[in-house]
Design a protein around this motif. Structure first.
Motif, short mmCIF file in Angstrom:
data_model
loop_
_atom_site.label_atom_id
_atom_site.label_comp_id
_atom_site.label_asym_id
_atom_site.label_seq_id
_atom_site.Cartn_x
_atom_site.Cartn_y
_atom_site.Cartn_z
N THR A 1 -8.99 4.60 -2.95
CA THR A 1 -8.26 4.27 -4.17
C THR A 1 -9.09 3.30 -4.99
O THR A 1 -9.62 2.33 -4.46
N GLU B 1 -4.55 4.36 -0.64
CA GLU B 1 -5.19 4.86 0.58
C GLU B 1 -6.69 4.69 0.44
O GLU B 1 -7.18 4.21 -0.59
N ARG C 1 0.84 -1.21 0.00
CA ARG C 1 0.00 0.00 0.00
C ARG C 1 0.87 1.25 0.00
O ARG C 1 0.59 2.20 -0.73
N ARG C 2 1.93 1.26 0.79
CA ARG C 2 2.83 2.41 0.83
C ARG C 2 3.55 2.59 -0.51
O ARG C 2 3.63 3.70 -1.04
N LYS C 3 4.04 1.50 -1.07
CA LYS C 3 4.79 1.55 -2.32
C LYS C 3 3.96 2.14 -3.46
O LYS C 3 4.47 2.92 -4.27
N TYR C 4 2.67 1.81 -3.51
CA TYR C 4 1.81 2.26 -4.59
C TYR C 4 0.86 3.39 -4.17
O TYR C 4 -0.08 3.72 -4.89
N SER C 5 1.11 3.99 -3.03
CA SER C 5 0.30 5.11 -2.50
C SER C 5 -1.19 4.78 -2.48
O SER C 5 -2.03 5.57 -2.89
#
Length: 76
Positions: free
Chosen positions: A28, A25, A19-23
């Motif tokens: 989405t 939130e 989730r962090r790597k591909y932003s």
């Protein structure tokens, strides 16, 4: 590789590092499709115009002023 389990509704949890790597939130959107016996879950690119709608909270005053200006120009 992380293994996840689906809920009774077919929901899965995407691991935090992905989730962090591909932003990714809340809110989405994803495209989900099959490809060669695999399920692909692809995050959609955000539309900057759609994301910015309502940001200025002008309650239509800018649009009304623009229309009024265009009408005035049309009379000239």
């Amino acid at each position: 590789m992380t293994i996840v389990t689906s809920t009774i509704k077919g929901q899965i949890v995407i691991p935090a590092e992905i989730r962090r790597k591909y932003s990714i939130e809340k809110g989405t959107r994803f495209k989900v499709y099959e490809q060669k016996n695999k399920i692909i879950v692809e995050p959609l690119k955000r539309d900057p115009v759609q994301e910015g709608r309502g940001m200025l909270k002008t309650k239509g005053r800018i649009l009304k002023a623009l229309v009024k200006d265009r009408q005035r120009e049309a009379k000239l």
